[in-house]
Design a protein around this motif. Structure first.
Motif, PDB file in Angstrom:
ATOM      1  N   SER A  30      -6.723  -5.489  -5.665  1.00  0.00           N
ATOM      2  CA  SER A  30      -5.542  -5.282  -6.494  1.00  0.00           C
ATOM      3  C   SER A  30      -4.445  -6.266  -6.119  1.00  0.00           C
ATOM      4  CB  SER A  30      -5.041  -3.850  -6.301  1.00  0.00           C
ATOM      5  OG  SER A  30      -3.851  -3.633  -7.006  1.00  0.00           O
ATOM      6  N   ILE A  31      -3.703  -6.712  -7.130  1.00  0.00           N
ATOM      7  CA  ILE A  31      -2.620  -7.662  -6.869  1.00  0.00           C
ATOM      8  C   ILE A  31      -1.278  -6.958  -6.674  1.00  0.00           C
ATOM      9  CG2 ILE A  31      -3.740  -9.567  -8.073  1.00  0.00           C
ATOM     10  CD1 ILE A  31      -1.929  -8.938 -10.485  1.00  0.00           C
ATOM     11  N   GLY A  32      -1.299  -5.645  -6.766  1.00  0.00           N
ATOM     12  CA  GLY A  32      -0.070  -4.874  -6.590  1.00  0.00           C
ATOM     13  C   GLY A  32       0.232  -4.637  -5.127  1.00  0.00           C
ATOM     14  N   SER A  33       0.967  -3.581  -4.889  1.00  0.00           N
ATOM     15  CA  SER A  33       1.356  -3.194  -3.541  1.00  0.00           C
ATOM     16  C   SER A  33       0.115  -2.853  -2.708  1.00  0.00           C
ATOM     17  CB  SER A  33       2.282  -1.980  -3.622  1.00  0.00           C
ATOM     18  OG  SER A  33       2.417  -1.373  -2.364  1.00  0.00           O
ATOM     19  N   PRO A  34       0.012  -3.416  -1.504  1.00  0.00           N
ATOM     20  CA  PRO A  34      -1.139  -3.100  -0.655  1.00  0.00           C
ATOM     21  C   PRO A  34      -1.243  -1.606  -0.331  1.00  0.00           C
ATOM     22  CG  PRO A  34      -0.028  -5.037   0.183  1.00  0.00           C
ATOM     23  CD  PRO A  34       0.835  -4.479  -0.911  1.00  0.00           C
ATOM     24  N   ALA A  35      -0.114  -0.952  -0.142  1.00  0.00           N
ATOM     25  CA  ALA A  35      -0.139   0.482   0.157  1.00  0.00           C
ATOM     26  C   ALA A  35      -0.701   1.263  -1.025  1.00  0.00           C
ATOM     27  CB  ALA A  35       1.260   0.973   0.512  1.00  0.00           C
ATOM     28  N   MET A  36      -0.332   0.865  -2.247  1.00  0.00           N
ATOM     29  CA  MET A  36      -0.866   1.538  -3.442  1.00  0.00           C
ATOM     30  C   MET A  36      -2.356   1.247  -3.614  1.00  0.00           C
ATOM     31  SD  MET A  36       1.484   3.389  -4.688  1.00  0.00           S
ATOM     32  CE  MET A  36       0.852   3.788  -6.289  1.00  0.00           C
ATOM     33  N   ALA A  37      -2.766   0.027  -3.268  1.00  0.00           N
ATOM     34  CA  ALA A  37      -4.182  -0.336  -3.357  1.00  0.00           C
ATOM     35  C   ALA A  37      -5.011   0.500  -2.385  1.00  0.00           C
ATOM     36  CB  ALA A  37      -4.367  -1.824  -3.080  1.00  0.00           C
ATOM     37  N   VAL A  38      -4.496   0.676  -1.169  1.00  0.00           N
ATOM     38  CA  VAL A  38      -5.202   1.500  -0.181  1.00  0.00           C
ATOM     39  C   VAL A  38      -5.255   2.943  -0.650  1.00  0.00           C
ATOM     40  CG1 VAL A  38      -5.074   2.421   2.167  1.00  0.00           C
ATOM     41  CG2 VAL A  38      -4.732  -0.016   1.763  1.00  0.00           C
ATOM     42  N   ALA A  39      -4.174   3.451  -1.227  1.00  0.00           N
ATOM     43  CA  ALA A  39      -4.161   4.831  -1.736  1.00  0.00           C
ATOM     44  C   ALA A  39      -5.169   4.997  -2.872  1.00  0.00           C
ATOM     45  CB  ALA A  39      -2.761   5.207  -2.201  1.00  0.00           C
ATOM     46  N   GLY A  40      -5.240   4.020  -3.777  1.00  0.00           N
ATOM     47  CA  GLY A  40      -6.216   4.080  -4.871  1.00  0.00           C
ATOM     48  C   GLY A  40      -7.639   4.022  -4.353  1.00  0.00           C
ATOM     49  N   TYR A  41      -7.866   3.162  -3.366  1.00  0.00           N
ATOM     50  CA  TYR A  41      -9.195   3.079  -2.749  1.00  0.00           C
ATOM     51  C   TYR A  41      -9.570   4.406  -2.112  1.00  0.00           C
ATOM     52  CZ  TYR A  41     -12.731   2.286   0.760  1.00  0.00           C
ATOM     53  OH  TYR A  41     -13.854   2.409   1.534  1.00  0.00           O
ATOM     54  N   LEU A  99     -10.911  -2.102   6.125  1.00  0.00           N
ATOM     55  CA  LEU A  99     -10.303  -2.502   7.391  1.00  0.00           C
ATOM     56  C   LEU A  99      -9.788  -3.944   7.315  1.00  0.00           C
ATOM     57  CD1 LEU A  99      -9.676  -1.665  10.310  1.00  0.00           C
ATOM     58  CD2 LEU A  99     -11.917  -2.584  10.936  1.00  0.00           C
ATOM     59  N   ALA A 100     -10.581  -4.835   6.724  1.00  0.00           N
ATOM     60  CA  ALA A 100     -10.135  -6.230   6.570  1.00  0.00           C
ATOM     61  C   ALA A 100      -8.912  -6.315   5.657  1.00  0.00           C
ATOM     62  CB  ALA A 100     -11.274  -7.075   6.009  1.00  0.00           C
ATOM     63  N   PHE A 101      -8.892  -5.535   4.576  1.00  0.00           N
ATOM     64  CA  PHE A 101      -7.750  -5.537   3.665  1.00  0.00           C
ATOM     65  C   PHE A 101      -6.491  -5.032   4.362  1.00  0.00           C
ATOM     66  CE2 PHE A 101      -5.033  -3.444   0.515  1.00  0.00           C
ATOM     67  CZ  PHE A 101      -4.842  -4.484  -0.376  1.00  0.00           C
ATOM     68  N   ARG A 102      -6.618  -3.957   5.132  1.00  0.00           N
ATOM     69  CA  ARG A 102      -5.456  -3.426   5.861  1.00  0.00           C
ATOM     70  C   ARG A 102      -4.934  -4.431   6.881  1.00  0.00           C
ATOM     71  NH1 ARG A 102      -6.999   2.859   7.170  1.00  0.00           N
ATOM     72  NH2 ARG A 102      -6.309   3.697   5.171  1.00  0.00           N
ATOM     73  N   ARG A 106      -1.317  -6.376   6.850  1.00  0.00           N
ATOM     74  CA  ARG A 106      -0.548  -5.948   8.017  1.00  0.00           C
ATOM     75  C   ARG A 106      -0.171  -4.461   7.949  1.00  0.00           C
ATOM     76  NH1 ARG A 106       0.007 -10.911  10.068  1.00  0.00           N
ATOM     77  NH2 ARG A 106       0.889 -12.619   8.895  1.00  0.00           N
ATOM     78  N   LEU A 107      -1.155  -3.659   7.469  1.00  0.00           N
ATOM     79  CA  LEU A 107      -0.937  -2.214   7.421  1.00  0.00           C
ATOM     80  C   LEU A 107      -1.491  -1.520   8.660  1.00  0.00           C
ATOM     81  CD1 LEU A 107      -1.848  -1.528   3.684  1.00  0.00           C
ATOM     82  CD2 LEU A 107       0.434  -1.680   4.700  1.00  0.00           C
ATOM     83  N   THR A 108      -2.281  -2.240   9.434  1.00  0.00           N
ATOM     84  CA  THR A 108      -2.860  -1.667  10.651  1.00  0.00           C
ATOM     85  C   THR A 108      -3.191  -2.783  11.635  1.00  0.00           C
ATOM     86  OG1 THR A 108      -4.564  -0.185  11.511  1.00  0.00           O
ATOM     87  CG2 THR A 108      -5.247  -1.726   9.817  1.00  0.00           C
ATOM     88  N   ASP A 109      -3.381  -2.396  12.887  1.00  0.00           N
ATOM     89  CA  ASP A 109      -3.797  -3.339  13.919  1.00  0.00           C
ATOM     90  C   ASP A 109      -5.227  -3.073  14.365  1.00  0.00           C
ATOM     91  OD1 ASP A 109      -1.301  -4.453  13.855  1.00  0.00           O
ATOM     92  OD2 ASP A 109      -0.534  -3.303  15.571  1.00  0.00           O
ATOM     93  N   GLU A 110      -5.886  -2.115  13.736  1.00  0.00           N
ATOM     94  CA  GLU A 110      -7.241  -1.731  14.137  1.00  0.00           C
ATOM     95  C   GLU A 110      -8.213  -2.876  13.889  1.00  0.00           C
ATOM     96  OE1 GLU A 110      -8.356   1.769  12.013  1.00  0.00           O
ATOM     97  OE2 GLU A 110      -6.605   2.882  12.651  1.00  0.00           O
TER      98      GLU A 110
END
Length: 172
Positions: A30-41, A99-102, A106-110
């Motif tokens: 998704s080209i939108g907000s990464p947080a919204m993309a993670v929520a949709g996923y 995990l790669a997307f996050r 920069r949504l996680t350091d895992e």
């Protein structure tokens, strides 16, 4: 007829799980907000687990019926392969992509996900369940409909009295 129903349900199940898998993955592009993309996923990937468990359970019940009626084992093992395939896709492809997307967003350091280890345990457990289920169905069918041993023994020991003495079977 049961086999045709099984194949139709398997086809529908693969199509539905394929849809959820690809749609979940598409959220990560998704080209939108990464947080919204993670929520949709997470929403769509979260829907795929109950669908996988429910469809695999229904397919296994139908495979049990096929084993009981026809004695064919392939539907049970096909159901296991279907289940294992989507567990592996989820654990090794989707969760790694998440995990790669996050990390990129920069949504996680895992750097590690436990999903592959969990998937291996789920796959081994499912294989054990299918194996023992097959064993139980075969044993229950043998106990419910035992082979007619008396007729088999009588047929083997039957001696034709009209045959000459040299053609008669001799007892051991």
């Amino acid at each position: 007829m049961l086999i045709k129903i099984y194949i139709a349900l398997l086809t529908v199940s693969v199509a539905v799980m394929g849809f959820f898998t690809l749609y979940s993955w598409s959220w990560l592009g998704s080209i939108g907000s990464p947080a919204m993309a993670v929520a949709g996923y997470e929403y769509h990937a979260g829907l795929s687990w109950p669908v996988l468990w429910l469809s695999a359970s229904i397919l296994l019940i139908l495979a049990n019926s096929i084993l009981w009626v026809t004695g064919r084992l392939w539907p049970m093992w096909t159901t296991l392969i279907y289940f294992q395939l989507f567990v592996v896709i989820r654990a090794f492809w989707l969760d790694s992509s998440l995990l790669a997307f996050r990390n990129e967003a920069r949504l996680t350091d895992e750097t590690f996900t436990i999903a592959p280890i969990f998937a291996a345990a789920v796959i081994m457990t499912a294989a054990a369940i299918v194996y023992f289920d097959q064993f139980l169905i075969i044993r229950m069918k043998e106990k419910t409909f035992p082979p007619n041993e008396i007729e088999e023994i009588a047929a083997l020991e039957e001696v034709d009295d009209t045959a000459p003495d040299d053609k008669k079977p001799r007892p051991n």
